[in-house]
Motif scaffolding. Sequence first.
Motif, PDB file in Angstrom:
ATOM      1  N   ARG A   7       4.959   3.793  -0.075  1.00 51.08           N
ATOM      2  CA  ARG A   7       3.532   3.605   0.155  1.00 51.08           C
ATOM      3  C   ARG A   7       3.155   2.124   0.036  1.00 51.08           C
ATOM      4  NH1 ARG A   7      -0.630   6.097  -4.046  1.00 51.08           N
ATOM      5  NH2 ARG A   7       0.176   8.091  -3.293  1.00 51.08           N
ATOM      6  N   TYR A   8       3.606   1.503  -1.062  1.00 49.06           N
ATOM      7  CA  TYR A   8       3.160   0.126  -1.275  1.00 49.06           C
ATOM      8  C   TYR A   8       3.889  -0.865  -0.376  1.00 49.06           C
ATOM      9  CZ  TYR A   8       0.288   2.043  -4.853  1.00 49.06           C
ATOM     10  OH  TYR A   8      -0.666   2.795  -5.480  1.00 49.06           O
ATOM     11  N   ALA A   9       5.121  -0.509   0.022  1.00 52.32           N
ATOM     12  CA  ALA A   9       5.801  -1.369   0.992  1.00 52.32           C
ATOM     13  C   ALA A   9       5.031  -1.381   2.301  1.00 52.32           C
ATOM     14  CB  ALA A   9       7.234  -0.879   1.217  1.00 52.32           C
TER      15      ALA A   9
ATOM     16  N   ALA B  91       3.669   5.738   9.952  1.00 52.63           N
ATOM     17  CA  ALA B  91       3.217   7.077  10.345  1.00 52.63           C
ATOM     18  C   ALA B  91       3.473   8.072   9.213  1.00 52.63           C
ATOM     19  CB  ALA B  91       3.929   7.519  11.626  1.00 52.63           C
ATOM     20  N   TRP B  92       4.648   7.921   8.580  1.00 56.20           N
ATOM     21  CA  TRP B  92       5.008   8.811   7.470  1.00 56.20           C
ATOM     22  C   TRP B  92       3.990   8.722   6.343  1.00 56.20           C
ATOM     23  CZ3 TRP B  92       8.375  12.671   6.704  1.00 56.20           C
ATOM     24  CH2 TRP B  92       8.586  13.084   5.395  1.00 56.20           C
ATOM     25  N   VAL B  93       3.704   7.500   5.927  1.00 58.90           N
ATOM     26  CA  VAL B  93       2.759   7.305   4.829  1.00 58.90           C
ATOM     27  C   VAL B  93       1.378   7.838   5.214  1.00 58.90           C
ATOM     28  CG1 VAL B  93       1.523   5.553   3.512  1.00 58.90           C
ATOM     29  CG2 VAL B  93       3.990   5.397   3.762  1.00 58.90           C
ATOM     30  N   LEU B  94       0.971   7.611   6.463  1.00 58.92           N
ATOM     31  CA  LEU B  94      -0.363   8.046   6.879  1.00 58.92           C
ATOM     32  C   LEU B  94      -0.469   9.559   7.010  1.00 58.92           C
ATOM     33  CD1 LEU B  94      -1.298   5.312   9.486  1.00 58.92           C
ATOM     34  CD2 LEU B  94      -2.374   5.744   7.284  1.00 58.92           C
ATOM     35  N   VAL B  95       0.651  10.243   7.300  1.00 63.98           N
ATOM     36  CA  VAL B  95       0.590  11.693   7.481  1.00 63.98           C
ATOM     37  C   VAL B  95       0.915  12.426   6.183  1.00 63.98           C
ATOM     38  CG1 VAL B  95       1.627  13.667   8.649  1.00 63.98           C
ATOM     39  CG2 VAL B  95       1.077  11.624   9.945  1.00 63.98           C
ATOM     40  N   ASP B  97       1.552  11.068   2.931  1.00 59.67           N
ATOM     41  CA  ASP B  97       1.097  10.522   1.649  1.00 59.67           C
ATOM     42  C   ASP B  97      -0.426  10.656   1.577  1.00 59.67           C
ATOM     43  OD1 ASP B  97       1.160   9.371  -0.794  1.00 59.67           O
ATOM     44  OD2 ASP B  97       2.025   7.473  -0.151  1.00 59.67           O
ATOM     45  N   ASP B  98      -0.963  10.531   0.385  1.00 55.45           N
ATOM     46  CA  ASP B  98      -2.408  10.589   0.230  1.00 55.45           C
ATOM     47  C   ASP B  98      -2.835   9.553  -0.795  1.00 55.45           C
ATOM     48  OD1 ASP B  98      -4.685  11.565   1.188  1.00 55.45           O
ATOM     49  OD2 ASP B  98      -4.735  13.381  -0.049  1.00 55.45           O
ATOM     50  N   PHE B  99      -3.788   8.719  -0.448  1.00 50.76           N
ATOM     51  CA  PHE B  99      -4.265   7.708  -1.395  1.00 50.76           C
ATOM     52  C   PHE B  99      -5.681   7.323  -0.989  1.00 50.76           C
ATOM     53  CE2 PHE B  99      -1.689   5.911   1.972  1.00 50.76           C
ATOM     54  CZ  PHE B  99      -2.511   4.938   2.515  1.00 50.76           C
ATOM     55  N   PRO B 100      -6.457   6.799  -1.953  1.00 48.06           N
ATOM     56  CA  PRO B 100      -7.831   6.423  -1.599  1.00 48.06           C
ATOM     57  C   PRO B 100      -7.839   5.343  -0.521  1.00 48.06           C
ATOM     58  CG  PRO B 100      -7.254   5.683  -3.819  1.00 48.06           C
ATOM     59  CD  PRO B 100      -6.156   6.593  -3.362  1.00 48.06           C
ATOM     60  N   GLY B 101      -8.752   5.466   0.431  1.00 50.51           N
ATOM     61  CA  GLY B 101      -8.862   4.467   1.492  1.00 50.51           C
ATOM     62  C   GLY B 101      -7.911   4.703   2.645  1.00 50.51           C
ATOM     63  N   LYS B 102      -7.310   5.897   2.697  1.00 49.74           N
ATOM     64  CA  LYS B 102      -6.338   6.168   3.754  1.00 49.74           C
ATOM     65  C   LYS B 102      -6.992   6.116   5.139  1.00 49.74           C
ATOM     66  CE  LYS B 102      -3.979  10.083   4.960  1.00 49.74           C
ATOM     67  NZ  LYS B 102      -3.082  11.233   4.794  1.00 49.74           N
ATOM     68  N   ARG B 103      -8.233   6.587   5.215  1.00 48.92           N
ATOM     69  CA  ARG B 103      -8.901   6.600   6.530  1.00 48.92           C
ATOM     70  C   ARG B 103      -9.125   5.182   7.044  1.00 48.92           C
ATOM     71  NH1 ARG B 103     -13.127  11.060   7.765  1.00 48.92           N
ATOM     72  NH2 ARG B 103     -13.851   9.308   8.972  1.00 48.92           N
ATOM     73  N   ILE B 104      -9.470   4.271   6.121  1.00 47.92           N
ATOM     74  CA  ILE B 104      -9.682   2.881   6.539  1.00 47.92           C
ATOM     75  C   ILE B 104      -8.375   2.290   7.042  1.00 47.92           C
ATOM     76  CG2 ILE B 104     -10.330   0.585   5.734  1.00 47.92           C
ATOM     77  CD1 ILE B 104     -12.223   1.976   3.765  1.00 47.92           C
ATOM     78  N   VAL B 105      -7.295   2.556   6.277  1.00 46.61           N
ATOM     79  CA  VAL B 105      -5.983   2.058   6.695  1.00 46.61           C
ATOM     80  C   VAL B 105      -5.623   2.618   8.066  1.00 46.61           C
ATOM     81  CG1 VAL B 105      -3.520   2.068   6.158  1.00 46.61           C
ATOM     82  CG2 VAL B 105      -5.179   1.761   4.328  1.00 46.61           C
ATOM     83  N   PRO B 155       0.647  -1.030  16.666  1.00 47.30           N
ATOM     84  CA  PRO B 155       0.199   0.370  16.796  1.00 47.30           C
ATOM     85  C   PRO B 155       1.114   1.282  17.606  1.00 47.30           C
ATOM     86  CG  PRO B 155      -1.533  -1.193  17.443  1.00 47.30           C
ATOM     87  CD  PRO B 155      -0.251  -1.952  17.373  1.00 47.30           C
ATOM     88  N   PHE B 156       1.958   0.741  18.481  1.00 46.47           N
ATOM     89  CA  PHE B 156       2.641   1.594  19.461  1.00 46.47           C
ATOM     90  C   PHE B 156       3.433   2.738  18.833  1.00 46.47           C
ATOM     91  CE2 PHE B 156       2.116  -2.264  22.121  1.00 46.47           C
ATOM     92  CZ  PHE B 156       1.472  -1.689  23.199  1.00 46.47           C
ATOM     93  N   VAL B 157       4.406   2.417  17.973  1.00 42.73           N
ATOM     94  CA  VAL B 157       5.262   3.466  17.412  1.00 42.73           C
ATOM     95  C   VAL B 157       4.459   4.363  16.477  1.00 42.73           C
ATOM     96  CG1 VAL B 157       7.278   3.934  16.003  1.00 42.73           C
ATOM     97  CG2 VAL B 157       7.342   2.083  17.653  1.00 42.73           C
ATOM     98  N   THR B 158       3.626   3.754  15.616  1.00 42.34           N
ATOM     99  CA  THR B 158       2.843   4.544  14.674  1.00 42.34           C
ATOM    100  C   THR B 158       2.016   5.601  15.395  1.00 42.34           C
ATOM    101  OG1 THR B 158       2.666   2.521  13.399  1.00 42.34           O
ATOM    102  CG2 THR B 158       1.308   4.354  12.694  1.00 42.34           C
TER     103      THR B 158
END
Lengths: 264, 275
Positions: A7-9, B91-95, B97-105, B155-158
């Motif tokens: 995540r942080y990476a 893409a993995w982290v965005l799908v 994982d869950d953390f505050p501010g994910k939508r902004i990221v 953005p392409f691969v993500t």
Amino acid sequence: MRKYVLRYAVLGYLVMLLAVPVFVIAYRTFAHGLSPVWDALSSHAAVNALELSLLITAIAVPINVIFGVATGWFLARRKMPLPWLVNAVINMPFAMSPVIIGLSVFVLYGRTGWIGTYLFAHNIPVLFTWKAMVIATVFVSLPFVVREVVPVLEEIGTEQEQAAQVLGASALQGFFRVTLPAIRWAVVYGTILTVARALGEYGAVNLVSSGFVGQGLTLPLYVDNRVNQLDPTAAYSAGLLLALLSLIILVGMTAFASRRRRQT
Amino acid sequence: MADVAIGGTLLRRRGAPLRRPVSAGIGPGLSVLYLSLLVGLPVAALISKSANVNAWSFVWHDPHTRSVLEFTFFIALAIAVLNAITGVALAWVLVRDDFPGKRIVNSLIDLPFALPTIVAGLVLLTLYGPGSPIGVNVAATRVGVLFALLFVTLPFVTRAVQPVLLSLELDVEDAAACLGAKPLTIFRRIILPAILPATLTGAALAFARALGEYGSVVLIGGNIPHTEIGSQVIANLVENGAPQAAAAVGLALIVMALLVLLVLALVTRRWSRHA
């Protein structure tokens, strides 16, 4: 543990590549307060660049929206001659470098070009004027609306249009009262992307512009010009203005992205 | 459902000649005219301009042009590979994982598409150029060019992998885990095969974009021959009054992009036939 490392990476990569640079440019712009920024943005050259950018956008975007929706509709609903070729032509601006696009406009409208020969013989200046910049901008931003509209048209099917037809609506009535409302968010989204590209285009218009400060520079060209003339405040101010515009566009993209594929 | 569709097609076909007489061809005709005037004709002009032996011999023999084309090809390849790795991780982290501010990221990912390329270049130059606040100066180096290309192709691969990851069934992974598969095995045997086509497509798009990129690299490249990529050579050739050679370089770049896209299409087709 592994989850946090990843995540942080990933977040660190994003922050260093996207977030911090954009923040630094905002900081640098206002390093000496507001008034130099205002002076830089209200200079004749900057105002002219903004006006030229808006003029080009105001002409290129409606052309691509109107013809884009029409072309998308014909592709999805009617028989186009050689559909594979039409598709290839529509996608071509995405596959080509903007500089190559600018070059092809340059070649076509140049003194010895197929159209340019005629224009030069009749003293109609196009190359190195805003007209050539509009042509180049239409070229680079052509695919956005078509590519948004076609999948939605295919997804919604023809039942409603046929119902309208059976109930006696003319082809135009059917289009404006049934089809267009159904695809409106796709059109809006495609339009936003077109505006973003038209406002921000650099490579294609650079090749067909006269390059004269205060006359032939769009806002992106003006940014480049100010950097090369070692005028950082003007460059940062114009750059930040463009960045703010694209931030608005980004918010629009996010807001409409989820709606565009959903029928109402 | 199928009956309705067939009936609908029949209805339309039978009704068509009655409702649309001669005017039926006008609309598609206008569309074709729009496409050919604005895209087809300039491209045809470009191709005919480059149909010149001297122009191609210039591309082949000029040492600078050749070295630039080689550098462009290899840096675009590097961009494709790097993006395949970072894009899948993003893409993995965005799908998953869950953390505050994910939508902004998540919406930040599209920033490179919204930001004008010249501003992207300016922004990178401020952070990674002379007078860098963090002490990293890569302006006028090939590393700087790499940074700029990574920025614009992010953005392409993500965006290609994200929807595929979202549609994966978690049951399969749970089953694999129950049967004793380690996380890495699950990724390699279950997730990777599913996201590979999307990853390759995204990487190919990033490659094509990097091959033709211009706006973001002109500022950080520092206007020296060593950091030039293909588009800059074209622009310089036009400025020096050699549009024929510029057209030849342009076509060489287009052919390069098409070849890579063709190879990718063949690989994906063969791969999906095996699956």
